[in-house]
Design an enzyme around this catalytic site. Structure first.
Site, short mmCIF file in Angstrom:
data_model
loop_
_atom_site.label_atom_id
_atom_site.label_comp_id
_atom_site.label_asym_id
_atom_site.label_seq_id
_atom_site.Cartn_x
_atom_site.Cartn_y
_atom_site.Cartn_z
CB THR B 183 -0.88 0.00 1.26
OG1 THR B 183 -1.63 -1.21 1.28
CG2 THR B 183 -1.83 1.17 1.29
N GLY B 222 2.95 -2.67 8.31
CA GLY B 222 3.03 -3.31 9.63
C GLY B 222 4.42 -3.84 9.87
CD GLU B 475 -6.12 -10.43 3.51
OE1 GLU B 475 -5.44 -10.94 4.37
OE2 GLU B 475 -6.51 -11.05 2.50
#
Lengths: 722, 722
Positions: B183, B222, B475
């Site tokens: 992303t 993350g 997702e």
């Protein structure tokens, strides 16, 4: 290794591979071109372009929403005062811990006192409502002292008692900070069931305040954990072995000098909550705490030196008194919704995603039909919430004035006013329940409409949702309020059946017979006449069905309580539909007073709101046979076309809410539309770079640098069997 | 003072007074009686009494839900292991700051590694799903390394490359911790639009990874902020001026020894989020970072020493690969819902509120019709979510096995499997979207059903909601997934119209003509036959209506893209109804394999689920003319009566979920029902008493003890004008 999880994530790895493969598939090679014409365009220019599309004078709509040009000016003055005051600096709001929030709350209250004690009522009102928009916990903590503690003194103390507490500093929070001990661990909505006792000791002329068991521990007491010196305690009045029910008492909790707890008072911190951590909620237990008899608030009930108890006659005025709080929560719902639809719509106006033609700039997400469907009805609803709360508030003020000017001994006149008040009571219960829910839903939907960025604390959604949702539970749990509104509607229905007068807010009950046969027929659906009638017809159908169920149950021998319980689901539905009908009708009403240049956009919004609401409850409109199945399809289509129609006005409409960036407090919701820069700057400011994580030495390093565990050759330990 | 806010809160003070007056009114005096027979009764005895009402063998239902007795045993073994391990101690979970959560996450991963690297796949699977129930952030952080980073290596690296990275420690997180840079700040769902570049430098045989502008900053990564040493970076492959689209590359971020950033790599902390603060999400910018050419993952696309690019042929297998993740999110939705309906139902079974007869013990809130209506359909839905995800997961495994055993050169056989896979792809998209939404709704409704206590952090709702809701966004954003499912349904409809084969999950499309005329008629509504047919009829109606709209638009000249965009709202509706239909049918299917002693309760739940779902979409059933208006009223009544019927089984049903108190982690949701004691003990443990607030000296004291401001006699300053 093949049997371990390292092999296990076959699915995940396929997935990842698939994403890669998928992406590569969709991109056969192209010549590298200037990226500025691809991608995300220029958000600031996009935002400016949105504003240039305004079809109405934005400033006029602001005045209309605020009530007048002067009110807008006043609001802007207060906004400036708050924004410039360093005590209200809010840029770090989303990173504060519970402890920091609590400290900041008190610092802000210390500053608010300056205004509260020196300015006019309306100004403070407006100031506090704006404070609530930027820091909900602060508004609550202020409200606990002024609304609940000081308000109880004003409302329930005798004039002499009131003067006494004012002299002690209650009015200025000087030497005295109040809290409000009503709720107990095991008793919330059922106030009459509270178990704390206040037993009169005639010998010493004192009350003994006592918590008989753990379930009677005072719970959720805002301000009790750290800051309150005194409380209004709700306790059962016990005199000479007789229980007179729940009354209120002033109980000192702490020495105002040292803040040491008074003997017999146990207080603890309730700790972390879902939101509003700026309020130091606590629990309180009283162990035989003695207070002078005079600390019971005696405006209504009285206990004299000899234990003689005087109780007031039954008063219907409770109706009027509860309405104010409910209406203000409906107004807050509109206000908070303004903030969050603004963020989501501004973002949608500059965020781009996917392109329909290769090599072209991506499409603004606000241009997608579904995105319009997600946000524009919520925008319309925001207007509906404001107009219906404005109306109810005005009606409430009018009725309170009426009561004040009615001679209490003129029983007939009083009965008329009280009857009207009862109706506003019913409507305000439904309004509180369904607008606070709608606002929670709006914050949440607006967050989701911002995709992943809605999840960042710095865009404001998470904190606001967590702070907001308690509104659906306190001051009357929404479900219980809705049931109560439903009960009021059934009662009203029964009265009307008996030929009773029909007040304006349930006017539809006076024409049930006509509405029963009403149909849209060949008329144009998107018209005030048809949409109003549609909502009245369905409200009449749902309320009368609930009323008839109730009647049939009581005829079969049910008690009133049983029949109400049995019709719970119908009562809930009646309240929901009555409220929606009310909001639709008040929206149309309000428009009639608008200046011509803003009438058209307001009408589009009202139509969208009414149509979308019909779509959501299509079954009821079909059951009432107001619309045919084909017309319901048409309603769905009209929702789409009103969304398309309003789409270009979305940004101008949010501008009309006139909330400054300070109050919006969202990196992606700022006025200039420069979403990515603003957001990046905010993230960096709040999280300055550090070379290593604080837990690098303790946790990361020992883990990542661990040596292979020494394989012990346990066979060496075998006894030599050779 | 009369013009200040001290007078202003007239409304609030009236309100407070009113509460007091209201309460006192409702309590004429009574003799003081033993409070133990009033009030809240004995919660533990109440809970035991609830359990004694079980009409089915609870343990049997647990085995049925888990799949077998052995699975239950395995699950219990893992629960015990986790509960006893001090690293997983969770009693202070709700009080942890972001910093503490992050540190704890890594400590827990360090412990999980022991299991992951040594146990069987199924066991790790189960272990991680249970870990996700107690600490969602931990599951994600583990998944980032194993699912995304390591999974990418497995799925997209060549065998040689994979061995290389395993040798570097990727499999055991030794000397290497991975993250996943997909992303970007300005690109989420549209992966093909990513802007980061990987430009081949033939001179040095390297790729240059570069972030061209702020919108291309890698975002939400993350593990990037603190813990990752390497990343899989998605970037556009540029070779000799040609853009080959997005591929993946391993990029070292930090020196694994010192954790210093590599030159050209800028990383920052994304800071506070709505939830899952245990994940150290970061942003990453690359400034001309050089990596060896061999760090591009080359299982599919390849670049050789001379800049020759080979791309794979188009593969339909992406379908299969995406399904796994979706199904697991549906399973998670069921699991998380189990936890929260358990809390709310246990609390409802012992919480008492209001009494119908004076002097009697108050009524359990679970005995109120509306409370049953709020919770029991959500309980039924929880079963529906599990059964439909079980079924989809099994079907997916079966099809993947089929693919593995099909000769890839047998094009006809492959086409058949892929066609079936496409359908599961559509269903799984809808299932992910609507179950993750339903779970969010369940957590929130369960919280509200616990009234004020739902707002305490120690009862688990707030944290879980905040942690959960990102499931609706990542997702595949739920709205986009629903649109994609709707697109699949329209395509399937068109194929069926052309005589194409109808796979089982959209079987209703093969009988549209019959279903169009189907009616409940005189048949009993609460029967498998009628409820199944009702859902099939409505699904067929909605999907075919969307399909026909699409056809008519294309006939009028719209492109496929335009027609799909124009039918967005219909596609969304089609996906929603198809998913609901699927869940109802699979619920009935699953029951047929249940042992007789649990069949009856499961059938009641399935009926409630189907009926409640009809009630919520009554309009569609009326439009399809499957039910008459009178029958819709009957459906509403049946919902009430199934709620009443299931009410006594509520606690035994939650027991069948077999989640220990450690996993429930909610003071008011514990097994023993001792709600008030458990809650009070927990609040006290987490918030030990302190004599004064930490901000007493700095803030409270100066404020409360402030002196009156000295009134300056400014007139003294006037020049003497006398």
């Amino acid at each position: 290794m093949p049997t371990s999880i390292l092999a296990m994530d076959e699915k995940a790895s396929q997935r990842t591979a698939a994403i890669a493969a998928h992406v590569s598939m969709r991109n056969s090679s192209t010549e590298v071109t200037d990226t500025s014409i691809l991608g995300q365009g220029n958000p600031m220019a996009d935002m400016a372009a949105e504003r240039s599309k305004a079809s109405f004078p934005v400033r006029e709509l602001t005045y209309f929403l605020d009530g007048s040009k002067d009110m807008t000016a006043l609001k802007e003055r207060i906004m400036t005062e708050l924004e410039r005051d360093p005590v209200f600096e809010n840029i770090d709001f989303y990173d504060l811990t519970k402890e920091q929030l609590r400290e900041r709350t008190m610092s802000r209250i210390a500053r608010l006192i300056h205004y509260i004690t020196s300015e006019r009522e309306e100004v403070s009102h407006l100031r506090l409502s704006l404070v609530g928009l930027m820091d909900m916990g602060l508004l609550t903590r202020t409200g606990v002292h002024y609304g609940l503690f000081f308000g109880s003194l004003r409302g329930s103390a005798s004039p002499k008692q009131f003067q006494y507490w004012v002299a002690q500093g209650a009015a200025e929070m000087k030497g005295m900070v109040g809290c409000f001990c009503m709720t107990e661990l095991a008793h919330g909505s059922n106030v009459a069931g509270l178990e704390t006792t206040a037993t009169f000791d005639e010998r010493t002329d004192e009350f003994i305040i006592h918590t008989p068991q753990i379930g009677a521990t005072k719970w959720w007491i805002g301000g009790a954990a750290h800051t309150a010196t005194h409380t209004i305690c709700f306790a059962r009045l016990i005199v000479k072995g007789k229980d007179y029910g729940v009354k209120s008492f002033v109980v000192p909790l702490r020495d105002p000098k040292t803040y040491d707890l008074k003997p017999g008072v146990s207080i603890g911190d309730l700790g972390k909550k879902m939101g509003r951590d700026g309020i130091d909620n606590g629990w309180v237990q009283f162990s035989y705490v003695r207070i002078p008899r005079q600390f019971m608030l005696m405006k209504h009930s009285k206990v004299d030196r000899h234990g003689n108890v005087t109780q007031p006659p039954l008063e219907q005025l409770t109706y009027g008194a509860l309405i104010g709080g409910r209406v203000s929560m409906a107004a807050d719902s509109a206000q908070m919704s303004k903030r969050f639809v603004t963020i989501a719509l501004r973002y949608a106006a500059v965020r781009r995603q996917f392109t329909s033609k290769k090599g072209e700039i991506e499409t603004k997400i606000l241009d997608y039909a579904l995105h319009q469907r997600r946000l524009l009805p919520l925008l319309a609803q925001t207007f509906a919430m404001q107009f219906s709360s404005d109306e109810t508030s005005a009606r409430h003020r009018e009725l309170m004035r009426k009561i004040d000017s009615t001679d209490p001994s003129d029983l007939k006149a009083m009965a008329t006013v009280i009857d009207e008040l009862k109706e506003v009571f019913t409507t305000s219960a439904g309004l509180k329940a369904f607008t606070t829910w709608a606002c929670a839903e709006t914050i949440d939907q607006a967050r989701q409409a911002c995709g992943g960025h809605g999840y960042s604390a710095y865009n404001g959604f998470g904190q606001a949702y967590n702070d907001w949702v308690v509104q659906c539970t306190w001051e009357g749990d929404n479900s219980i309020l809705a049931l109560s509104a439903g009960r009021g509607l059934i009662q009203r229905y029964l009265e009307v059946q008996k030929g009773g007068k029909v007040p304006s807010q349930t006017a539809y009950l006076s024409k049930i017979a006509v509405l029963k046969c009403a149909k849209a027929g060949l008329r144009q659906i998107d018209s005030v006449a048809v949409l109003s009638e549609a909502w009245e017809a369905v409200a009449a159908a749902v309320v009368s069905k609930a009323g008839e169920s109730y009647v049939s149950l009581t005829k079969k021998g049910s008690t009133a309580d049983e029949a109400f319980e049995e019709t719970s689901q119908q009562r809930f539905l009646a309240a929901r539909i009555h409220t929606r009908c009310f909001m639709v009708l008040k929206f149309f009403d309000r428009i009639s007073s608008a200046r011509p240049e803003i009438k058209s956009i307001l009408t589009d919004l009202a139509f969208l709101y009414a149509l979308w609401s019909i779509e959501n409850d299509a079954g009821l409109f079909l059951q009432a046979e107001f619309f045919t199945s084909k017309q319901i399809d048409e309603v769905r289509e009209l929702c789409n076309s009103y969304c398309r129609k309003i789409r270009d006005q979305a940004v101008p409409l949010t501008d009309s809410f006139n909330l400054s960036d300070f109050f919006i407090n969202s990196a992606i919701g700022r006025y200039d539309g420069n979403v990515y820069e603003n957001y990046f700057v905010q993230v960096k400011r709040q999280n300055p770079s550090k070379p290593q994580a604080p837990y690098f030495e303790n946790v990361i390093k020992p883990f990542v640098h661990r040596d292979a565990e020494v394989e012990l050759d346990v066979e060496e330990l075998d006894e030599d069997e050779a």
